[in-house]
Design a protein around this motif. Structure first.
Motif, PDB file in Angstrom:
ATOM      1  N   PRO A  56       0.866  -1.183   0.000  1.00 12.36           N
ATOM      2  CA  PRO A  56       0.000   0.000   0.000  1.00 12.36           C
ATOM      3  C   PRO A  56       0.910   1.244   0.000  1.00 12.36           C
ATOM      4  CG  PRO A  56      -0.657  -1.560   1.713  1.00 12.36           C
ATOM      5  CD  PRO A  56       0.664  -2.034   1.176  1.00 12.36           C
ATOM      6  N   PRO A  57       0.724   2.157  -0.963  1.00 12.32           N
ATOM      7  CA  PRO A  57       1.664   3.282  -1.089  1.00 12.32           C
ATOM      8  C   PRO A  57       1.820   4.101   0.188  1.00 12.32           C
ATOM      9  CG  PRO A  57       0.229   3.186  -3.000  1.00 12.32           C
ATOM     10  CD  PRO A  57      -0.284   2.168  -2.032  1.00 12.32           C
ATOM     11  N   ASP A  58       0.777   4.161   1.011  1.00 11.17           N
ATOM     12  CA  ASP A  58       0.919   4.992   2.213  1.00 11.17           C
ATOM     13  C   ASP A  58       1.781   4.341   3.300  1.00 11.17           C
ATOM     14  OD1 ASP A  58      -0.975   3.158   2.933  1.00 11.17           O
ATOM     15  OD2 ASP A  58      -2.264   4.591   3.965  1.00 11.17           O
ATOM     16  N   LEU A  59       2.262   3.118   3.047  1.00  8.95           N
ATOM     17  CA  LEU A  59       3.251   2.543   3.956  1.00  8.95           C
ATOM     18  C   LEU A  59       4.637   3.124   3.707  1.00  8.95           C
ATOM     19  CD1 LEU A  59       2.593  -1.316   4.175  1.00  8.95           C
ATOM     20  CD2 LEU A  59       1.869   0.483   5.741  1.00  8.95           C
ATOM     21  N   LEU A  60       4.793   3.768   2.543  1.00 11.16           N
ATOM     22  CA  LEU A  60       6.124   4.268   2.170  1.00 11.16           C
ATOM     23  C   LEU A  60       6.208   5.777   2.318  1.00 11.16           C
ATOM     24  CD1 LEU A  60       8.958   3.769   0.888  1.00 11.16           C
ATOM     25  CD2 LEU A  60       7.869   4.129  -1.344  1.00 11.16           C
ATOM     26  N   HIS A 100      -0.227  -4.067  22.307  1.00 13.28           N
ATOM     27  CA  HIS A 100      -0.612  -3.151  23.388  1.00 13.28           C
ATOM     28  C   HIS A 100      -1.381  -1.944  22.876  1.00 13.28           C
ATOM     29  CE1 HIS A 100       2.572  -5.542  25.266  1.00 13.28           C
ATOM     30  NE2 HIS A 100       1.967  -5.258  26.411  1.00 13.28           N
ATOM     31  N   ASN A 101      -1.820  -2.023  21.627  1.00 14.02           N
ATOM     32  CA  ASN A 101      -2.549  -0.902  21.040  1.00 14.02           C
ATOM     33  C   ASN A 101      -1.731   0.389  21.131  1.00 14.02           C
ATOM     34  OD1 ASN A 101      -4.631   0.335  19.732  1.00 14.02           O
ATOM     35  ND2 ASN A 101      -5.817   0.745  21.592  1.00 14.02           N
ATOM     36  N   ASP A 102      -0.444   0.231  20.864  1.00 12.42           N
ATOM     37  CA  ASP A 102       0.503   1.322  21.065  1.00 12.42           C
ATOM     38  C   ASP A 102       1.063   1.845  19.736  1.00 12.42           C
ATOM     39  OD1 ASP A 102       1.276   2.775  23.176  1.00 12.42           O
ATOM     40  OD2 ASP A 102       3.000   1.526  23.730  1.00 12.42           O
ATOM     41  N   VAL A 103       0.252   1.720  18.680  1.00  8.06           N
ATOM     42  CA  VAL A 103       0.664   2.211  17.368  1.00  8.06           C
ATOM     43  C   VAL A 103      -0.320   3.281  16.937  1.00  8.06           C
ATOM     44  CG1 VAL A 103       1.187   1.576  14.975  1.00  8.06           C
ATOM     45  CG2 VAL A 103       1.510  -0.094  16.804  1.00  8.06           C
ATOM     46  N   LEU A 104       0.183   4.393  16.465  1.00  8.79           N
ATOM     47  CA  LEU A 104      -0.706   5.455  15.998  1.00  8.79           C
ATOM     48  C   LEU A 104      -1.318   5.032  14.662  1.00  8.79           C
ATOM     49  CD1 LEU A 104      -1.508   8.369  16.905  1.00  8.79           C
ATOM     50  CD2 LEU A 104       0.055   9.154  15.114  1.00  8.79           C
ATOM     51  N   PRO A 105      -2.660   5.035  14.548  1.00 10.44           N
ATOM     52  CA  PRO A 105      -3.267   4.655  13.271  1.00 10.44           C
ATOM     53  C   PRO A 105      -2.743   5.568  12.161  1.00 10.44           C
ATOM     54  CG  PRO A 105      -4.942   4.825  14.985  1.00 10.44           C
ATOM     55  CD  PRO A 105      -3.658   5.340  15.569  1.00 10.44           C
ATOM     56  N   MET A 106      -2.494   4.995  10.993  1.00 12.92           N
ATOM     57  CA  MET A 106      -1.813   5.747   9.952  1.00 12.92           C
ATOM     58  C   MET A 106      -2.616   6.905   9.394  1.00 12.92           C
ATOM     59  SD  MET A 106       0.840   3.529   7.869  1.00 12.92           S
ATOM     60  CE  MET A 106      -0.371   3.209   6.638  1.00 12.92           C
TER      61      MET A 106
END
Ligand code: C2E
Ligand code: MG
Ligand code: MG
Ligand code: MG
Length: 283
Positions: free
Chosen positions: A141-145, A275-281
């Motif tokens: 997915p391009p928004d991963l880059l 741990h739900n410790d990732v900011l949603p992209m």
């Protein structure tokens, strides 16, 4: 060369020059071999949200050992640029980073990876095609880059770089200006550039909290232009606190984490998602 210099002058090579020339040739030869055998490595330095500390992504950084001795990218990337090897090295970096980001996102959840792009890579007329090719190859997915381009490189020939950058950003790839504050950005250009992120150069973060003028100015500018700010080279808790209070969005630096091996970075991704410790992209 002695003849071309003309007349009866002698061209004198000091021992020092000879040694330097030989060291340079050894480095070039070593790079060529490393490229042929793909013996580079990527390490991944985490970035976190300044307020809240959630993981927001990683910056991929290349590592190379020449005859077992680590050589800093600050030393070999310029040589790779001069010789043109950077184009192929850059392709490898992009491919490896996209492959890894895609795998992590499938196994654990979406997490963005930023890749550094050098002057010569960006100047290559096939650059945007290459990036799209790599994204397709790994079904990334391009928004991963995210692409990190230093301010001096992007501003040197803005008109020339604009079409490729716009095309990539329209596809969803994020664009960051690296080492921001060290160049001479025209504010008019900055507003027109297809850019999402300003990375405050480490030298200004280093000045915190006693000389905050540049960091404050960059944060205010970014807020005005609706850009995300990342502070690089955060080493002390005082710097972290100052940046969080000033409204800087993200932090990167040894205080948060050194660059990690792919395995260690993946372990972090896994724990962070658990741990739900990732900011949603999208945020
Ligand atoms: P950069 O893109 O500005 O990367 C940040 C550099 O600062 C990295 O050095 C990183 O390890 C280091 N760093 C991170 N946190 C701290 C900190 O808290 N304190 C200090 N003192 N340093 C910190 P590294 O990995 O040696 O890379 C140096 C430069 O080489 C990079 O600067 C980038 O311009 C270039 N580079 C690295 N990897 C690549 C690559 O894959 N492709 C290209 N074209 N350039 C690369
Ligand atoms: Mg960078
Ligand atoms: Mg930087
Ligand atoms: Mg830098």
């Amino acid at each position: 060369a002695a003849k071309a210099a003309g007349g009866n002058r002698f061209v004198f090579y000091s021992r020092d020059m000879t040694e330097r020339a030989q060291a340079r040739l050894r480095l070039e030869g070593g790079l060529r071999d490393a490229l042929a055998s793909r013996s580079f490595e990527l390490v991944y330095q985490p970035k976190i949200q300044a307020a809240g500390g959630r993981l927001t992504g990683f910056e991929a950084l290349i590592r190379w050992r020449h005859d077992g001795v680590p050589v800093s990218p600050a030393d070999f990337i310029p040589v790779a640029e001069d010789t043109g090897m950077i184009v192929e090295i850059g392709r490898w970096v992009l491919d490896e980073a996209c492959r890894t980001a895609t795998r992590w996102s499938l196994d654990h959840g979406p997490v963005r990876v930023a890749v550094n792009v050098s002057a010569r890579q960006l100047a290559d007329p096939g650059f945007a095609d290459l990036v799209e090719q790599v994204l397709r190859r790994h079904a990334t997915p391009p928004d991963l880059l995210e692409l990190e381009i230093t301010e001096t490189v992007i501003m040197k020939d803005v008109e020339h770089h604009l079409p490729a950058l716009s095309r990539l950003r329209d596809r969803g790839v994020r664009i960051a200006i690296d080492d921001f504050g060290t160049g001479y950005s025209s504010l008019a250009y900055l507003r027109r550039l297809p850019v999402d992120v300003l990375k405050i150069d480490r030298s200004f973060v280093n000045d915190l909290p006693h000389a905050p003028d540049i960091a404050s100015t960059v944060i205010a500018l970014a807020q005005r232009l609706l850009l995300t700010t990342v502070a690089e080279g955060v080493e002390t808790d005082e710097q972290r606190r100052w940046l969080a209070e000033a409204g800087c969005d993200c932090l990167q630096g040894y205080l948060i984490s050194r660059p990690l091996s792919a395995d260690a970075a993946e372990a972090l991704v896994m724990t962070a998602f658990a741990h739900n410790d990732v900011l949603p992209m999208t945020a």
